[in-house]
Write a protein that holds these residues in place. Structure first.
Motif, PDB file in Angstrom:
ATOM      1  N   ARG A  20      -8.047 -27.836  -6.393  1.00 34.50           N
ATOM      2  CA  ARG A  20      -8.394 -26.793  -7.356  1.00 34.50           C
ATOM      3  C   ARG A  20      -7.219 -26.501  -8.290  1.00 34.50           C
ATOM      4  N   ALA A  21      -5.999 -26.520  -7.721  1.00 33.73           N
ATOM      5  CA  ALA A  21      -4.823 -26.273  -8.554  1.00 33.73           C
ATOM      6  C   ALA A  21      -4.650 -27.373  -9.588  1.00 33.73           C
ATOM      7  N   ILE A  22      -4.872 -28.622  -9.151  1.00 35.05           N
ATOM      8  CA  ILE A  22      -4.781 -29.742 -10.103  1.00 35.05           C
ATOM      9  C   ILE A  22      -5.837 -29.599 -11.185  1.00 35.05           C
ATOM     10  N   LYS A  23      -7.041 -29.200 -10.760  1.00 37.69           N
ATOM     11  CA  LYS A  23      -8.138 -29.029 -11.724  1.00 37.69           C
ATOM     12  C   LYS A  23      -7.806 -27.923 -12.722  1.00 37.69           C
ATOM     13  N   MET A  24      -7.287 -26.804 -12.218  1.00 38.92           N
ATOM     14  CA  MET A  24      -6.952 -25.693 -13.106  1.00 38.92           C
ATOM     15  C   MET A  24      -5.821 -26.073 -14.040  1.00 38.92           C
ATOM     16  N   ARG A  25      -4.839 -26.840 -13.519  1.00 41.08           N
ATOM     17  CA  ARG A  25      -3.750 -27.286 -14.372  1.00 41.08           C
ATOM     18  C   ARG A  25      -4.281 -28.223 -15.457  1.00 41.08           C
ATOM     19  N   SER A  26      -5.227 -29.080 -15.073  1.00 38.32           N
ATOM     20  CA  SER A  26      -5.826 -29.990 -16.057  1.00 38.32           C
ATOM     21  C   SER A  26      -6.562 -29.207 -17.135  1.00 38.32           C
ATOM     22  N   ARG A  27      -7.279 -28.153 -16.704  1.00 39.27           N
ATOM     23  CA  ARG A  27      -8.053 -27.383 -17.676  1.00 39.27           C
ATOM     24  C   ARG A  27      -7.151 -26.661 -18.670  1.00 39.27           C
ATOM     25  N   ARG A  28      -5.906 -26.432 -18.289  1.00 35.89           N
ATOM     26  CA  ARG A  28      -4.986 -25.844 -19.260  1.00 35.89           C
ATOM     27  C   ARG A  28      -4.690 -26.810 -20.391  1.00 35.89           C
ATOM     28  N   ASN A  29      -5.025 -28.096 -20.168  1.00 36.60           N
ATOM     29  CA  ASN A  29      -4.817 -29.118 -21.195  1.00 36.60           C
ATOM     30  C   ASN A  29      -6.100 -29.467 -21.942  1.00 36.60           C
ATOM     31  N   LEU A  30      -7.096 -28.595 -21.863  1.00 39.80           N
ATOM     32  CA  LEU A  30      -8.299 -28.798 -22.677  1.00 39.80           C
ATOM     33  C   LEU A  30      -7.922 -28.844 -24.155  1.00 39.80           C
ATOM     34  N   PRO A  31      -8.695 -29.546 -24.964  1.00 37.84           N
ATOM     35  CA  PRO A  31      -8.402 -29.551 -26.403  1.00 37.84           C
ATOM     36  C   PRO A  31      -8.403 -28.132 -26.964  1.00 37.84           C
ATOM     37  N   PRO A  32      -7.670 -27.892 -28.043  1.00 39.27           N
ATOM     38  CA  PRO A  32      -7.682 -26.550 -28.643  1.00 39.27           C
ATOM     39  C   PRO A  32      -9.027 -26.243 -29.267  1.00 39.27           C
ATOM     40  N   GLY A  33      -9.308 -24.959 -29.427  1.00 45.72           N
ATOM     41  CA  GLY A  33     -10.568 -24.560 -30.035  1.00 45.72           C
ATOM     42  C   GLY A  33     -10.558 -23.085 -30.356  1.00 45.72           C
ATOM     43  N   PRO A  34     -11.579 -22.603 -31.042  1.00 48.73           N
ATOM     44  CA  PRO A  34     -11.634 -21.190 -31.435  1.00 48.73           C
ATOM     45  C   PRO A  34     -11.804 -20.275 -30.231  1.00 48.73           C
ATOM     46  N   ARG A  35     -11.243 -19.085 -30.318  1.00 44.02           N
ATOM     47  CA  ARG A  35     -11.392 -18.095 -29.256  1.00 44.02           C
ATOM     48  C   ARG A  35     -12.847 -17.628 -29.186  1.00 44.02           C
ATOM     49  N   GLY A  36     -13.385 -17.554 -27.994  1.00 44.46           N
ATOM     50  CA  GLY A  36     -14.768 -17.129 -27.821  1.00 44.46           C
ATOM     51  C   GLY A  36     -14.881 -15.717 -27.279  1.00 44.46           C
ATOM     52  N   TRP A  37     -16.120 -15.299 -27.054  1.00 45.60           N
ATOM     53  CA  TRP A  37     -16.418 -13.987 -26.494  1.00 45.60           C
ATOM     54  C   TRP A  37     -16.460 -14.082 -24.972  1.00 45.60           C
ATOM     55  N   LEU A 388     -19.242 -38.354 -17.564  1.00 43.62           N
ATOM     56  CA  LEU A 388     -19.623 -38.573 -16.168  1.00 43.62           C
ATOM     57  C   LEU A 388     -18.459 -38.399 -15.202  1.00 43.62           C
ATOM     58  N   GLU A 389     -17.226 -38.443 -15.711  1.00 42.79           N
ATOM     59  CA  GLU A 389     -16.039 -38.262 -14.885  1.00 42.79           C
ATOM     60  C   GLU A 389     -14.994 -37.478 -15.672  1.00 42.79           C
ATOM     61  N   ASP A 390     -14.029 -36.904 -14.954  1.00 45.96           N
ATOM     62  CA  ASP A 390     -12.876 -36.327 -15.630  1.00 45.96           C
ATOM     63  C   ASP A 390     -12.161 -37.427 -16.409  1.00 45.96           C
ATOM     64  N   ASP A 391     -11.657 -37.076 -17.580  1.00 44.31           N
ATOM     65  CA  ASP A 391     -11.023 -38.083 -18.427  1.00 44.31           C
ATOM     66  C   ASP A 391      -9.946 -37.414 -19.281  1.00 44.31           C
ATOM     67  N   TRP A 392      -9.144 -38.253 -19.942  1.00 39.04           N
ATOM     68  CA  TRP A 392      -8.071 -37.752 -20.813  1.00 39.04           C
ATOM     69  C   TRP A 392      -8.094 -38.526 -22.124  1.00 39.04           C
ATOM     70  N   TYR A 393      -7.770 -37.828 -23.187  1.00 37.97           N
ATOM     71  CA  TYR A 393      -7.567 -38.486 -24.482  1.00 37.97           C
ATOM     72  C   TYR A 393      -6.385 -37.810 -25.172  1.00 37.97           C
ATOM     73  N   GLU A 394      -5.329 -38.580 -25.405  1.00 34.22           N
ATOM     74  CA  GLU A 394      -4.124 -38.092 -26.071  1.00 34.22           C
ATOM     75  C   GLU A 394      -3.660 -36.745 -25.491  1.00 34.22           C
ATOM     76  N   ASN A 395      -3.491 -36.737 -24.171  1.00 24.48           N
ATOM     77  CA  ASN A 395      -2.992 -35.561 -23.445  1.00 24.48           C
ATOM     78  C   ASN A 395      -3.965 -34.388 -23.423  1.00 24.48           C
ATOM     79  N   HIS A 396      -5.193 -34.622 -23.862  1.00 29.20           N
ATOM     80  CA  HIS A 396      -6.225 -33.582 -23.784  1.00 29.20           C
ATOM     81  C   HIS A 396      -7.187 -33.918 -22.644  1.00 29.20           C
ATOM     82  N   PHE A 397      -7.506 -32.928 -21.845  1.00 35.75           N
ATOM     83  CA  PHE A 397      -8.375 -33.104 -20.692  1.00 35.75           C
ATOM     84  C   PHE A 397      -9.838 -32.983 -21.103  1.00 35.75           C
ATOM     85  N   ILE A 398     -10.660 -33.940 -20.636  1.00 30.94           N
ATOM     86  CA  ILE A 398     -12.111 -33.901 -20.847  1.00 30.94           C
ATOM     87  C   ILE A 398     -12.753 -33.761 -19.471  1.00 30.94           C
ATOM     88  N   PRO A 399     -13.263 -32.579 -19.130  1.00 29.74           N
ATOM     89  CA  PRO A 399     -13.773 -32.368 -17.773  1.00 29.74           C
ATOM     90  C   PRO A 399     -15.118 -33.046 -17.539  1.00 29.74           C
TER      91      PRO A 399
END
Length: 537
Positions: A20-37, A388-399
């Motif tokens: 879970r810690a690895i997953k949460m750390r990976s999610r911190r590397n999600l691509p940038p995007g607009p702030r949501g509600w 279908l799987e966790d993936d990465w593109y240019e240091n961005h995490f794709i869950p």
């Protein structure tokens, strides 16, 4: 025994928390995007936006080649650049060819409609069957009928004053429909009266209400809009709150409508299919080939008529929408029309009509076709895929489980690729001065390539792109050879607000006039020659 179980529990807990810690750390590397509600994320921003692709492209310049969105807890990764699309959707296509679930679309029959079907054996059978009649070499067989249809379209534009422009352009898709259903089906009305609604409406004004008419072209267009509007983000609350799916039909209007419309669409597709089989004496249509050969192996009888119906829907939208934007562009950019006229007069003259054999000598016309598909693609965004799987593109995490959305509009409007004037209609961006000095030629990198991104990527790339390209080339070429297109003063409605993934056609006025005397007689002679050839071959 007790200590062994305790250590097992501790080991399992440690594994869970580390993972879970690895997953949460990976999610911190999600691509940038607009702030949501809170809770709903970015859903209010995208669902209230007409033409979502314009908003996505605005975000592209803020956040880069990948943009992250959260739609009520659903991870969405928007691909905004061609290099990212090539890497993710083509080189890693095995991981990105499936579809996420769209509940309303599924009730409409999405599992039977190839563009919306998951990456299943059924989808592969559908794709194989349509590829067999639409691939690059097969597309060459349709040149004669496409040339004839282009001449018919010009006649309609000049001399048919009883039909709307959209109806005339819908008819221009008859080539693809003749491949699917056979020639007789396109000009026939054979739906049972119980299925037919008002026939004086071309396209349903409310895409969430399916309008079926006695005209096959009108009906196919309306079916297309029913499907594409169903997958527009925020169109239906049930997509954000899936628990609403369990409401009975009596309490869920969306479900009642979808179930009813699925039956009506299926009945229409079945009727078209069976009527085509009865009328296709030469057995050359896809309907006949699916029935008479092993081409339809693996497809049920129902899947066959759905496959042909949905591909016909896609062909109609691509051709008619693109031709409409071509005509609109000619009213806005008379300079382009003049240069095209000059090339056609030099290469073709006025004593013969354009043919496919002239293509290599018409680089400016070819550039016009490429620029139309770049400038206003018929589908600016594509139905999402799923990771279908966790993936990465240019240091961005794709869950895993993220919806992958192709922003084709953003790719086509990339200023680093096409220049700072991307909003202008300028075919010259695909051309360079030839070695002869005073003539144009296509740039080497687009000579045998699309030059745009409008057909998509990977295993989900448009199966009919070769037939569509040919239809657009000969249609645009013949129109420009025969017709002057002039703007007519009046209000232009660009239809900027839409809850549909199809690019809406602007409402504009224009006038068509013959470019030279005796054109009406010449066109009719060409029509007569085609009829004579068909009867005596």
């Amino acid at each position: 025994m007790y200590h062994t179980m305790l250590w097992a529990v501790l080991a399992a807990s440690l594994f869970f928390f580390v993972r879970r810690a690895i997953k949460m750390r990976s999610r911190r590397n999600l691509p940038p995007g607009p702030r949501g509600w809170p809770i709903v994320g970015n859903l209010p921003q995208v669902s209230g936006e007409g033409q979502i692709w314009c908003l996505l492209t605005k975000w592209k310049y803020e956040y880069g080649p990948l943009t992250y969105l959260n739609l009520c807890g659903q991870d969405v990764i928007v691909i905004n650049s061609r290099p990212a699309a090539l890497e993710i959707l083509e080189r890693r296509s095995a991981m990105y060819s499936d579809r996420p679930r769209h509940i309303v679309c599924e009730y409409l029959g999405g599992e039977m409609a190839m563009p919306f079907t998951g990456y299943t054996k059924t989808w592969q059978n559908m794709r194989r069957a349509t590829h067999e009649v639409l691939h690059h070499q097969a597309a060459l067989h349709y040149h004669p009928v496409q040339t004839e249809e282009a001449i018919i379209l010009v006649q309609k534009l000049l001399f048919d004053h009883s039909s709307t422009l959209r109806e005339k352009l819908n008819a221009s898709a008859a080539t693809m429909l003749s491949v699917m259903y056979g020639r007789k089906a396109v000009n026939s009305s054979f739906l049972p009266s119980a299925l037919v609604g008002k026939s004086n409406v071309t396209v349903s004004e409310t895409p969430d209400k399916l309008l079926i008419t006695s005209d096959i072209l009108q009906t196919l267009a309306n079916i297309g809009h029913r499907f594409t509007s169903s997958v527009y983000p925020g169109s239906y609350l049930v997509e954000a709150l899936p628990i609403l799916e369990y409401l009975p039909e009596s309490l869920a209007k969306w479900k009642r409508d979808a179930v009813s419309d699925r039956k009506r669409m299926g009945k229409a597709f079945q009727t078209y299919y069976e009527e085509a089989l009865r009328n296709d004496e030469n057995r050359g249509s896809l309907c006949a080939r699916l029935t008479d050969t092993s081409l339809g192996g693996g497809l049920t009888y129902e899947e066959k008529w759905w496959t042909i119906g949905v591909v016909s829907v896609a062909a109609l939208e691509t051709t008619s929408t693109t031709l409409a934007y071509f005509i609109f562009a000619m009213t806005l950019y008379p300079r382009v029309q003049q240069k095209a006229h000059e090339e056609l007069d030099q290469v073709i003259g006025r004593t013969q009509n354009p043919m496919f054999s002239d293509m290599k000598n018409l680089p400016y016309i070819r550039a016009v076709v490429k620029e139309i598909l770049r400038w206003n693609p018929p589908l600016p965004v594509i139905v999402p895929r799923i990771a279908l799987e966790d993936d990465w593109y240019e240091n961005h995490f794709i869950p895993k489980g993220a919806a992958i959305l192709e922003n084709l509009w953003g790719m086509n409007y990339d200023k680093d690729v096409y220049g700072p004037d991307v909003e202008e209609f300028r075919p010259e961006r695909f051309l360079q001065e030839s070695e002869k000095g005073d003539e144009y030629e296509l740039k080497p990198d687009v000579e045998n390539e699309d030059g745009h991104n409008s057909y998509g990527f990977g295993r989900r790339k448009c199966v009919g792109k070769y037939v569509a390209d040919n239809a657009l080339f000969i249609g645009i070429c013949t129109i420009l050879w025969a017709v002057n297109i002039e703007a007519v003063e009046g209000k232009i409605d660009l239809a900027r607000h839409t809850l549909d993934t199809v690019n809406p056609i602007p409402d504009f006025q224009c006038k068509f006039t013959p470019r030279f005397e005796g054109l009406d007689t010449f066109l009719q002679q060409l029509r007569d020659n085609f009829e004579y050839f068909k009867q005596n071959k």
